[in-house]
Design a protein around this motif. Structure first.
Motif, PDB file in Angstrom:
ATOM      1  N   THR A 250       0.831  -1.207   0.000  1.00 43.56           N
ATOM      2  CA  THR A 250       0.000   0.000   0.000  1.00 43.56           C
ATOM      3  C   THR A 250       0.862   1.251   0.000  1.00 43.56           C
ATOM      4  O   THR A 250       0.357   2.352  -0.230  1.00 43.56           O
ATOM      5  N   LEU A 272      -1.722   1.877 -11.883  1.00 40.19           N
ATOM      6  CA  LEU A 272      -2.038   2.229 -10.497  1.00 40.19           C
ATOM      7  C   LEU A 272      -2.062   3.734 -10.323  1.00 40.19           C
ATOM      8  O   LEU A 272      -1.285   4.465 -10.944  1.00 40.19           O
ATOM      9  N   ASP A 277      -4.051   4.188  -5.044  1.00 40.47           N
ATOM     10  CA  ASP A 277      -3.739   2.757  -4.981  1.00 40.47           C
ATOM     11  C   ASP A 277      -2.462   2.466  -4.205  1.00 40.47           C
ATOM     12  O   ASP A 277      -2.336   1.398  -3.597  1.00 40.47           O
ATOM     13  N   GLU A 341      -6.964   2.292   1.058  1.00 43.20           N
ATOM     14  CA  GLU A 341      -8.413   2.203   0.829  1.00 43.20           C
ATOM     15  C   GLU A 341      -9.140   1.641   2.041  1.00 43.20           C
ATOM     16  O   GLU A 341     -10.252   2.080   2.368  1.00 43.20           O
TER      17      GLU A 341
END
Length: 344
Positions: A250, A272, A277, A341
């Motif tokens: 991440t 990405l 992302d 996320e």
């Protein structure tokens, strides 16, 4: 002053010293902006210099001192922006003084490296030399400068020498704080693009990454590391390697801004979004950090300030031990990082 004018000769440092009522050494300190003088003395000498139209004769003074008013900068470093920033810091300090800067790039892999540096110092008769990492991390060069009677300052990411001969950053602690910040955002799998193994800075920054992850009980194994060479291309290839491995990251910490920029390109190549992302953090806070898209969260390394101090230590050895030796870095937050996320 009238006698000198009648002779038609150019004013000398002796004339300035006599009329100002000070020693030649004090006049020299004014010329080279020494911090030792009080304002009243400095202003009196500057007024005499202006009245006489005195211009220092560097060649004559060099002959008297048996050394030149030249500072040498010795380096072999693939991080071109860092070298340029250091040069600019030195130039900031020697502006309007009688000093000049001579640049001496070398190849640390050369079998004649040691003798090349010896010859450079012997031929130039420097007032002092500055040496950048990774060369600065080798004690044999400090020993050489002492043998030659040449004052020196080393730049490093750890305590390499006495304060009079050192400008040092706190890379390990600064990187730890950067990783702490990512963890606080919710990142749990944070990759590392390490610098070249022969650099102390690469070791210190890698250790900062490890220290933070260990403190938070997070993974930090070799599958989470890819090594680069402080260049864009190696940052891009290291980014590709990390992003192609197993469980996705991440966030990625890159050991300098140029490699971080390469990692951003690698992420875009894989479709990405940065930072949606994957978050990316760099180190240096060079020009590229503010101009790449998205602007890069990075550790600001005060290279220019360190260089200014290094030059002052050489020009004013009498106060070098009192000059700052440790220059803390700081985290600069920009748009390349945000919570993962799962934390939004």
């Amino acid at each position: 002053m009238n006698d000198r004018g009648a002779r038609g000769a150019s004013p000398t440092i002796n004339d300035v010293a006599r009329l100002a009522g000070v020693s030649k050494k004090t006049v020299s300190r004014v010329i080279n902006r020494s911090p030792l003088l009080n304002d009243a003395t400095r202003e009196r000498i500057e007024a005499v210099i202006a009245e006489l139209g005195y211009v220092p004769n560097r060649q004559a003074r060099s002959l008297a001192l048996r050394r030149n008013f030249v500072l040498g900068l010795i380096y072999d470093n693939p991080n071109a922006q860092m070298v340029l920033n250091f040069q600019q810091g030195v130039l900031d300090t020697i502006k309007d003084t009688e000093f000049a800067l001579v640049i001496h790039p070398v190849d640390r892999r050369s079998p004649t490296l040691f003798e090349d540096i010896r010859r450079f110092v012997e031929q130039q008769r420097h007032y002092g030399v500055m040496i950048l990492p990774p060369l600065s991390e080798d004690d044999q060069f400090a020993d050489l400068f002492r043998e030659l009677g040449c004052n020196y300052v080393r730049m490093g990411s750890a305590e390499l020498d006495e304060p009079a001969h050192l400008v040092q950053s706190n890379d390990r602690q600064a990187v730890r704080e950067a990783i702490d910040y990512l963890v606080a955002q919710g990142h749990r799998r944070i990759g590392l693009i390490a610098g070249p193994s022969g650099f102390r800075s690469a070791h210190e920054r890698r250790q900062g990454w490890i220290d933070s992850l260990v403190a938070h009980g997070l993974p930090h194994d070799e599958t989470m590391v890819a090594e680069g060479n402080y260049t864009f291309e190696t940052g891009q290839s290291a980014g590709e390697a990390l992003l192609g491995r197993g469980e996705p990251f991440t966030a990625i910490f890159a050991s300098n801004d140029v490699m971080a920029a390469g990692a951003i390109h690698a992420a875009h190549h894989r479709g990405l979004d940065v930072p949606k992302d994957i978050s990316i953090v760099g180190f240096d806070d060079t020009v590229i950090a503010a101009t790449i898209w998205p602007p890069l969260t990075t550790v600001r390394w005060p290279i220019r300030t360190m260089a200014q101090s290094a030059a002052r230590k050489l020009i004013h050895p009498e106060t070098a031990g009192k000059e700052q030796a440790l220059f803390p870095a700081e985290l600069i937050l920009r748009a390349s990082t945000e919570p993962p996320e799962t934390e939004r």
